[in-house]
Motif scaffolding. Structure first.
Motif, PDB file in Angstrom:
ATOM      1  N   ARG A 138      45.926  43.951  27.079  1.00  0.00           N
ATOM      2  CA  ARG A 138      45.573  43.371  28.383  1.00  0.00           C
ATOM      3  C   ARG A 138      46.151  41.964  28.512  1.00  0.00           C
ATOM      4  O   ARG A 138      46.684  41.592  29.563  1.00  0.00           O
ATOM      5  CB  ARG A 138      44.049  43.319  28.538  1.00  0.00           C
ATOM      6  N   GLN A 142      48.996  40.764  31.232  1.00  0.00           N
ATOM      7  CA  GLN A 142      48.620  39.660  32.130  1.00  0.00           C
ATOM      8  C   GLN A 142      49.611  38.508  32.028  1.00  0.00           C
ATOM      9  O   GLN A 142      50.098  37.993  33.039  1.00  0.00           O
ATOM     10  CB  GLN A 142      47.218  39.198  31.758  1.00  0.00           C
ATOM     11  N   ASN A 198      44.735  32.060  29.908  1.00  0.00           N
ATOM     12  CA  ASN A 198      43.559  32.942  29.710  1.00  0.00           C
ATOM     13  C   ASN A 198      42.239  32.241  30.048  1.00  0.00           C
ATOM     14  O   ASN A 198      41.279  32.299  29.287  1.00  0.00           O
ATOM     15  CB  ASN A 198      43.496  33.461  28.263  1.00  0.00           C
ATOM     16  N   PHE A 204      40.753  37.689  30.664  1.00  0.00           N
ATOM     17  CA  PHE A 204      40.636  39.083  30.222  1.00  0.00           C
ATOM     18  C   PHE A 204      41.049  39.273  28.771  1.00  0.00           C
ATOM     19  O   PHE A 204      40.739  40.288  28.172  1.00  0.00           O
ATOM     20  CB  PHE A 204      41.480  39.983  31.124  1.00  0.00           C
ATOM     21  N   GLY A 207      37.610  39.083  27.068  1.00  0.00           N
ATOM     22  CA  GLY A 207      36.558  39.596  27.950  1.00  0.00           C
ATOM     23  C   GLY A 207      35.357  40.103  27.167  1.00  0.00           C
ATOM     24  O   GLY A 207      35.277  41.265  26.803  1.00  0.00           O
ATOM     25  N   ARG A 276      34.280  36.383  36.726  1.00  0.00           N
ATOM     26  CA  ARG A 276      35.523  37.005  36.247  1.00  0.00           C
ATOM     27  C   ARG A 276      36.061  38.011  37.271  1.00  0.00           C
ATOM     28  O   ARG A 276      35.303  38.735  37.893  1.00  0.00           O
ATOM     29  CB  ARG A 276      35.268  37.696  34.905  1.00  0.00           C
ATOM     30  N   ARG A 278      38.276  41.392  38.523  1.00  0.00           N
ATOM     31  CA  ARG A 278      38.454  42.739  37.988  1.00  0.00           C
ATOM     32  C   ARG A 278      39.907  42.864  37.556  1.00  0.00           C
ATOM     33  O   ARG A 278      40.795  42.299  38.214  1.00  0.00           O
ATOM     34  CB  ARG A 278      38.125  43.768  39.077  1.00  0.00           C
ATOM     35  N   TYR A 279      40.181  43.615  36.488  1.00  0.00           N
ATOM     36  CA  TYR A 279      41.535  43.590  35.913  1.00  0.00           C
ATOM     37  C   TYR A 279      42.592  44.122  36.883  1.00  0.00           C
ATOM     38  O   TYR A 279      43.687  43.577  36.976  1.00  0.00           O
ATOM     39  CB  TYR A 279      41.579  44.390  34.606  1.00  0.00           C
ATOM     40  N   ASP A 280      42.273  45.205  37.623  1.00  0.00           N
ATOM     41  CA  ASP A 280      43.269  45.754  38.542  1.00  0.00           C
ATOM     42  C   ASP A 280      43.561  44.768  39.679  1.00  0.00           C
ATOM     43  O   ASP A 280      44.686  44.670  40.171  1.00  0.00           O
ATOM     44  CB  ASP A 280      42.811  47.109  39.098  1.00  0.00           C
ATOM     45  N   LEU A 282      43.485  41.535  39.317  1.00  0.00           N
ATOM     46  CA  LEU A 282      44.318  40.508  38.700  1.00  0.00           C
ATOM     47  C   LEU A 282      45.789  40.895  38.792  1.00  0.00           C
ATOM     48  O   LEU A 282      46.639  40.095  39.205  1.00  0.00           O
ATOM     49  CB  LEU A 282      43.917  40.320  37.240  1.00  0.00           C
TER      50      LEU A 282
END
Length: 313
Positions: A138, A142, A198, A204, A207, A276, A278-280, A282
Motif C-alpha cells: 500500500r 501510494q 505517510n 496508510f 494504518g 483517515r 479511504r484507500y481507494d 486516496l
C-alpha cells in the motif's frame, strides 16, 4: 569536487536536523495534546523539554527482537537506509554558508524521494509477515502515485525559473511569490507532501485500524526509532522545500525559518483535525484530481512561455 569544509558543514547540518527531529516530535505531542484538551508530555525536564531524549534512550536501549523467519540482512538494514536517504536529501537545500551545492539539485531531490520507496518495500518484504507485506504494498503504490504529482508540479515551476537548481526559486521570487501565482499548485503540493511522508489523512503505510501497524509491524526498539526519525526528517525537509518553492524567502532570513515552522505546524494540525481517508479515494485523488490539475498548469505555463518568446522575437 567536495571540499573538506563542505563535508564538515553538511555533517553539522545533519546533527542539527536530528536534534530538530527530536523537538518536532515534542511539538507534535504538545499540539495534539492541546487540540484534544490535554497537556501532552510535561514531566521529563522543564515543561517536558527533555521528553524526546528520554524516548530516544528508552527506544535504543530496549531489546531488538528479530522475527525467526525474516530475511535478516535486508530486515536489519532497511531502517538504516531509510534514515540515510531522508538525511541525504538535505544536500539540495541551497544554504549560503559553504555547504555542498550543485546545479541539478531538483533532479537529485527526485532521485532521493524515489529511493525512499525501496526502503519501505524492503522493510515490509523482509519481515516475512502478511501484515508488513500488505502495509509495504500500500505504501509503495501510494508513494509512486503521489511522486507523479510532485514531479509534474516541479516541472510546472521549472517552466517559470528555467533551470533545475533550487537557488533559482529564491532569485525569481524577490518581487512576487509563487504562492500567489500558483496557489492551487501549492495546495496540491502540500497534499502530495502529506501522502509522500505517510502523514494523516494519508497514513496508510501505518494504518493501525486496518493493518495492525503496516510495514513496520515487526520492528521494535532501534529499528522502529530509525524509521520514526526518517519520517520526521522528511516532514522537516518537505517544510523547507515548500518554503523555498512557494515563499522564496532568503535562507539567511528569520522569516524563512518562521515559514518553515508554520508548514511543519500544519502537518501536525492536519493530523489533529482530519480522519483517515479511504484507500481507494486516496488513489482516486492522485490520478483523477491532482494529475489533471498539475498537467493543466504545466501546459498553461509552457504555453505562456512560448507566447512570451514569440512576442519578444
Amino acid at each position: 569536487m567536495i571540499s573538506l569544509v563542505s563535508l564538515v558543514n553538511y555533517l553539522i547540518l545533519i546533527v542539527f536536523v536530528l536534534v530538530s527531529v527530536a523537538f518536532v516530535t515534542l511539538l507534535e505531542r504538545k499540539i495534539l495534546g492541546y487540540i484534544q484538551l490535554r497537556k501532552g508530555p510535561n514531566k521529563v525536564g522543564y515543561m517536558g523539554l527533555l521528553q524526546p531524549f528520554a524516548d530516544a534512550v528508552k527506544l535504543f536501549t530496549k531489546e531488538q527482537t528479530v522475527p525467526t523467519l525474516s530475511n535478516f540482512i535486508p530486515y536489519y538494514l532497511s531502517p538504516v537506509f531509510s534514515l540515510f536517504v531522508a538525511l541525504l536529501g538535505w544536500v539540495v537545500i541551497p544554504f549560503d554558508m559553504g555547504f555542498i551545492s550543485f546545479s541539478m539539485s531538483i533532479l537529485f531531490f527526485l532521485c532521493c524521494t524515489s529511493l525512499g520507496v525501496y526502503t519501505t518495500m524492503s522493510a515490509g518484504w523482509s519481515s516475512n509477515s502478511k501484515y508488513s507485506l500488505l502495509g509495504c504494498l500500500r505504501a509503495v503504490a501510494q508513494t509512486i502515485s503521489y511522486e507523479v504529482s510532485l514531479a509534474l508540479i516541479l516541472l510546472s515551476l521549472l517552466m517559470l525559473v528555467g533551470g533545475v537548481d533550487f537557488s533559482l526559486f529564491i532569485e525569481y521570487q524577490r518581487y512576487m511569490s509563487f504562492l500567489i501565482l500558483a496557489f492551487p499548485l501549492a495546495l496540491v503540493w502540500f497534499a502530495s507532501c502529506l501522502a509522500e511522508t505517510n502523514r494523516t489523512p494519508f497514513d496508510f503505510a501505518e494504518g493501525e485500524s486496518e493493518l495492525v501497524s503496516g510495514f513496520n509491524t515487526e520492528y521494535s526498539a532501534g529499528g522502529f526509532a530509525l524509521i520514526f526519525m526518517a519520517e520526521y526528517a522528511s516532514i522537516l525537509f518537505m517544510s523547507f522545500l515548500f518554503t523555498i518553492l512557494f515563499f522564496g524567502s532568503e535562507l539567511s532570513s528569520f522569516f524563512f525559518y518562521l515559514e518553515a515552522t508554520f508548514i511543519s505546524f500544519c502537518f501536525v494540525w492536519i493530523r489533529g483535525t482530519l480522519p483517515r481517508f479511504r484507500y481507494d479515494k486516496l488513489m482516486y485523488l492522485a490520478w483523477k484530481s491532482f494529475l489533471p490539475v498539475s498537467l493543466n498548469y504545466l501546459l498553461f505555463f509552457l504555453g505562456m512561455k512560448v507566447m512570451m518568446v514569440v512576442f519578444l522575437l
